[in-house]
Design a protein around this motif. Structure first.
Motif, PDB file in Angstrom:
ATOM      1  N   SER A 173       0.783  -1.131   0.030  1.00  0.00           N
ATOM      2  CA  SER A 173      -0.008  -0.062   0.090  1.00  0.00           C
ATOM      3  C   SER A 173       0.861   1.211   0.031  1.00  0.00           C
ATOM      4  O   SER A 173       2.129   1.198   0.013  1.00  0.00           O
ATOM      5  N   ILE A 174       0.242   2.456  -0.288  1.00  0.00           N
ATOM      6  CA  ILE A 174       1.095   3.638  -0.052  1.00  0.00           C
ATOM      7  C   ILE A 174       1.526   4.188   1.287  1.00  0.00           C
ATOM      8  O   ILE A 174       2.214   5.052   1.600  1.00  0.00           O
ATOM      9  N   ILE A 175       1.002   3.383   2.413  1.00  0.00           N
ATOM     10  CA  ILE A 175       1.227   3.747   3.644  1.00  0.00           C
ATOM     11  C   ILE A 175       2.572   3.087   4.139  1.00  0.00           C
ATOM     12  O   ILE A 175       2.731   1.929   4.004  1.00  0.00           O
ATOM     13  N   GLN A 176       3.689   3.810   4.828  1.00  0.00           N
ATOM     14  CA  GLN A 176       4.740   3.449   4.974  1.00  0.00           C
ATOM     15  C   GLN A 176       4.709   2.213   6.335  1.00  0.00           C
ATOM     16  O   GLN A 176       3.752   2.300   6.998  1.00  0.00           O
ATOM     17  N   ASP A 177       5.567   1.364   6.161  1.00  0.00           N
ATOM     18  CA  ASP A 177       5.368   0.312   7.365  1.00  0.00           C
ATOM     19  C   ASP A 177       5.282   0.724   8.700  1.00  0.00           C
ATOM     20  O   ASP A 177       4.620   0.409   9.625  1.00  0.00           O
ATOM     21  N   GLU A 178       6.268   1.607   9.145  1.00  0.00           N
ATOM     22  CA  GLU A 178       6.142   2.455  10.370  1.00  0.00           C
ATOM     23  C   GLU A 178       5.020   3.247  10.750  1.00  0.00           C
ATOM     24  O   GLU A 178       4.493   3.166  11.751  1.00  0.00           O
ATOM     25  N   VAL A 179       4.373   3.660   9.884  1.00  0.00           N
ATOM     26  CA  VAL A 179       2.929   4.609   9.862  1.00  0.00           C
ATOM     27  C   VAL A 179       2.009   3.879  10.205  1.00  0.00           C
ATOM     28  O   VAL A 179       0.985   3.948  11.050  1.00  0.00           O
ATOM     29  N   LEU A 180       2.055   2.496   9.347  1.00  0.00           N
ATOM     30  CA  LEU A 180       0.921   1.801   9.506  1.00  0.00           C
ATOM     31  C   LEU A 180       0.815   0.872  10.705  1.00  0.00           C
ATOM     32  O   LEU A 180      -0.088   0.819  11.509  1.00  0.00           O
ATOM     33  N   ALA A 181       2.158   0.650  11.549  1.00  0.00           N
ATOM     34  CA  ALA A 181       2.233   0.033  12.648  1.00  0.00           C
ATOM     35  C   ALA A 181       1.611   0.991  13.636  1.00  0.00           C
ATOM     36  O   ALA A 181       1.144   0.318  14.733  1.00  0.00           O
ATOM     37  N   SER A 182       2.115   2.190  13.524  1.00  0.00           N
ATOM     38  CA  SER A 182       1.706   3.206  14.485  1.00  0.00           C
ATOM     39  C   SER A 182      -0.045   3.250  14.574  1.00  0.00           C
ATOM     40  O   SER A 182      -0.539   3.308  15.584  1.00  0.00           O
ATOM     41  N   ARG A 183      -0.554   3.405  13.316  1.00  0.00           N
ATOM     42  CA  ARG A 183      -1.949   3.443  13.139  1.00  0.00           C
ATOM     43  C   ARG A 183      -2.688   2.071  14.134  1.00  0.00           C
ATOM     44  O   ARG A 183      -3.769   2.292  14.686  1.00  0.00           O
ATOM     45  N   LEU A 184      -1.959   1.104  13.682  1.00  0.00           N
ATOM     46  CA  LEU A 184      -2.626  -0.197  14.293  1.00  0.00           C
ATOM     47  C   LEU A 184      -2.611  -0.083  15.684  1.00  0.00           C
ATOM     48  O   LEU A 184      -3.599  -0.449  16.507  1.00  0.00           O
ATOM     49  N   GLY A 185      -1.363   0.182  16.143  1.00  0.00           N
ATOM     50  CA  GLY A 185      -1.167   0.453  17.774  1.00  0.00           C
ATOM     51  C   GLY A 185      -2.165   1.273  18.472  1.00  0.00           C
ATOM     52  O   GLY A 185      -2.376   1.203  19.421  1.00  0.00           O
ATOM     53  N   LEU A 186      -2.896   2.134  17.892  1.00  0.00           N
ATOM     54  CA  LEU A 186      -3.896   3.147  18.203  1.00  0.00           C
ATOM     55  C   LEU A 186      -5.317   2.688  18.344  1.00  0.00           C
ATOM     56  O   LEU A 186      -5.987   3.582  18.844  1.00  0.00           O
ATOM     57  N   ILE A 187      -5.531   1.373  17.539  1.00  0.00           N
ATOM     58  CA  ILE A 187      -6.885   0.977  17.680  1.00  0.00           C
ATOM     59  C   ILE A 187      -7.148   0.547  19.089  1.00  0.00           C
ATOM     60  O   ILE A 187      -6.595  -0.517  19.402  1.00  0.00           O
ATOM     61  N   PRO A 188      -8.173   1.073  19.672  1.00  0.00           N
ATOM     62  CA  PRO A 188      -8.674   0.446  21.099  1.00  0.00           C
ATOM     63  C   PRO A 188      -9.192  -1.019  20.793  1.00  0.00           C
ATOM     64  O   PRO A 188      -9.935  -1.236  19.899  1.00  0.00           O
ATOM     65  N   LEU A 189      -8.930  -2.166  21.733  1.00  0.00           N
ATOM     66  CA  LEU A 189      -9.312  -3.325  21.568  1.00  0.00           C
ATOM     67  C   LEU A 189     -10.112  -3.548  22.703  1.00  0.00           C
ATOM     68  O   LEU A 189      -9.981  -3.097  23.836  1.00  0.00           O
ATOM     69  N   LYS A 190     -10.975  -4.745  22.538  1.00  0.00           N
ATOM     70  CA  LYS A 190     -11.798  -5.199  23.928  1.00  0.00           C
ATOM     71  C   LYS A 190     -12.023  -6.624  23.757  1.00  0.00           C
ATOM     72  O   LYS A 190     -11.375  -7.185  22.857  1.00  0.00           O
ATOM     73  N   GLY A 191     -12.340  -7.329  24.776  1.00  0.00           N
ATOM     74  CA  GLY A 191     -12.235  -8.681  24.721  1.00  0.00           C
ATOM     75  C   GLY A 191     -12.871  -9.253  26.414  1.00  0.00           C
ATOM     76  O   GLY A 191     -13.238  -8.178  26.976  1.00  0.00           O
ATOM     77  N   ASN A 192     -12.763 -10.321  26.550  1.00  0.00           N
ATOM     78  CA  ASN A 192     -13.319 -10.642  28.163  1.00  0.00           C
ATOM     79  C   ASN A 192     -12.526 -10.105  28.931  1.00  0.00           C
ATOM     80  O   ASN A 192     -11.196 -10.121  29.328  1.00  0.00           O
ATOM     81  N   LYS A 193     -13.367  -9.527  29.807  1.00  0.00           N
ATOM     82  CA  LYS A 193     -12.674  -8.756  30.909  1.00  0.00           C
ATOM     83  C   LYS A 193     -11.831  -9.398  32.005  1.00  0.00           C
ATOM     84  O   LYS A 193     -10.770  -9.270  32.445  1.00  0.00           O
ATOM     85  N   GLU A 194     -12.562 -10.794  32.267  1.00  0.00           N
ATOM     86  CA  GLU A 194     -11.814 -11.432  33.017  1.00  0.00           C
ATOM     87  C   GLU A 194     -10.381 -12.002  32.381  1.00  0.00           C
ATOM     88  O   GLU A 194      -9.377 -12.389  33.225  1.00  0.00           O
ATOM     89  N   GLY A 195     -10.464 -12.181  31.100  1.00  0.00           N
ATOM     90  CA  GLY A 195      -9.243 -12.569  30.471  1.00  0.00           C
ATOM     91  C   GLY A 195      -8.338 -11.544  30.536  1.00  0.00           C
ATOM     92  O   GLY A 195      -7.039 -11.770  30.442  1.00  0.00           O
ATOM     93  N   LEU A 196      -8.610 -10.098  30.361  1.00  0.00           N
ATOM     94  CA  LEU A 196      -7.821  -9.115  30.337  1.00  0.00           C
ATOM     95  C   LEU A 196      -6.987  -9.019  31.620  1.00  0.00           C
ATOM     96  O   LEU A 196      -5.775  -8.837  31.863  1.00  0.00           O
TER      97      LEU A 196
END
Length: 379
Positions: free
Chosen positions: A103-126
């Motif tokens: 893609s036209i997005i550089q690897d390091e920029v893509l990695a930074s964008r992915l890191g800022l995406i909030p995740l959720k899951g089983n609270k007990e698992g967290l």
């Protein structure tokens, strides 16, 4: 000589920080022993705290909560705010291993964008997950296990739709009609449960993005993104991506006292000096118009200004810019009434976050208590 005992009215007055046109008064905290000579009853005690402390809920939903903590010192209120922002552990993407990215997005920029995406899951698992320590300064780090790392995958390739090229030649510009996978979203993440993670993170409880429609990248035919992501447990104090709150703020409760009647056109002008809903207009009643010294004599039916909801006020002091109101109103904030607003990023409900901050503050206090006990035992 018997000690002086201030009235409740005087104690309430001391709690108000006054706001004038160009200055703030009564800003220093007077609630400690011997500040007022001869007075008693200012020493802090658990009993008085239990008696005076109150919690009022104004708004409560999973994403956002607004509530008041009444009877607290500013240091405690700020401790809750700092814990909410920086010390409640959550899960976020820490390492990205890119196999192919055309893609036209550089690897390091893509990695930074992915890191800022909030995740959720089983609270007990967290809560079950352990901390992952990276190797630094020659010291060995943690070993990747199911206890400390969640593995996510993203494999997207953009291709032409069946009649995409034909539509493109006719001038069609809608990418949804021309291509498959022209936009990359977090909804395309897949999780690979490892070991005991299957007991916590499976089905609806799988680790997944809070918002599946965040745009990560745009692709065109022939472009590919293939990568693996490692999500670890962390705190907002280490990086903002681990913070469980979008905002965690507090402000002091505004106080508006109308000391002299404001009637008629002045009342309408006075209401416009405040945010909508703070001041309301009510007709002067017959009883008020007949009562001597009320200031409403002969004003039956005219509109008067009344404080409706001071919590909506921002204490802009706009009304003090008008000479006709300077001597008729007093503005302030109540120093021990904190209005909290918490916006969750999605891993925990907003009310759960505050309860978690209380638990962490309690743990800090217990740790301090043990440390003091160890110090005194060696004296």
């Amino acid at each position: 000589m018997a000690p002086l005992l201030p009235s409740q009215e005087e104690l309430d007055r001391r709690k108000v920080v006054g706001f004038g046109l160009e200055k703030i008064t009564n800003a220093s905290n007077s609630e400690y022993p011997d500040f007022f000579p001869g007075e008693t009853g200012f020493a802090w005690s658990v009993e008085s705290f239990k008696k005076n402390f109150r919690v009022q809920i104004h708004e409560l939903n999973p994403d956002e909560s607004t509530f008041s903590l009444i009877g607290l010192d500013a240091s405690i209120a700020n401790a809750f705010r700092r814990i909410l922002i920086a010390e409640i552990p959550t899960l976020a993407i820490e390492n990205v291993f890119i196999n192919n990215n055309t893609s036209i997005i550089q690897d390091e920029v893509l990695a930074s964008r992915l890191g800022l995406i909030p995740l959720k899951g089983n609270k007990e698992g967290l809560r079950w997950m352990k901390w992952f320590k990276e190797a630094k300064d020659g010291e060995p780090g943690s070993t990747l296990t199911d206890y400390n790392t969640v593995v996510l995958h993203l494999d997207v390739q953009c291709t032409w739709q069946e009649k995409g090229k034909e539509l493109f030649m006719k001038g069609e510009t809608d990418s949804n009609k021309l291509y498959h996978n022209s936009n990359v979203y977090p909804s395309q993440f897949t999780q690979q449960p490892i070991g005991r993670q299957a007991d916590f993170f499976s089905g609806e409880n799988a680790v997944q993005p809070v918002n599946p429609d965040i745009l990560i990248a745009k692709l065109r035919p022939g472009q590919v993104i293939t990568l693996t992501m490692h999500a670890n447990k962390g705190k907002g104090g280490d990086h903002a991506k681990f913070s469980p709150v979008a905002t965690a703020t507090y402000r002091l409760m505004p106080k508006i006292d109308i000391t002299q009647p404001i009637i008629g056109d002045d009342a309408k002008k006075f209401a416009r000096c405040f945010p909508r809903g703070v001041i309301k207009l009510e007709p002067v009643t017959v009883g008020e118009a007949k009562r001597k010294g009320s200031g409403y004599e002969g004003q039956e039916g005219n509109l008067k200004a009344v404080v409706a909801d001071p919590m909506k006020d921002t204490v802009s002091r706009e009304c003090l810019r008008h000479k006709e109101f300077v001597d008729k109103v007093k503005l302030g904030r109540i120093r021990d009434h904190f209005i909290f607003k918490i916006e969750s990023t999605g891993q925990f409900d907003s009310d759960e976050l505050f309860l978690e901050s209380v638990r962490l503050l309690k743990a800090k206090c217990m740790k301090m208590k043990r440390s003091l006990g160890e110090m005194t035992s060696h004296v």
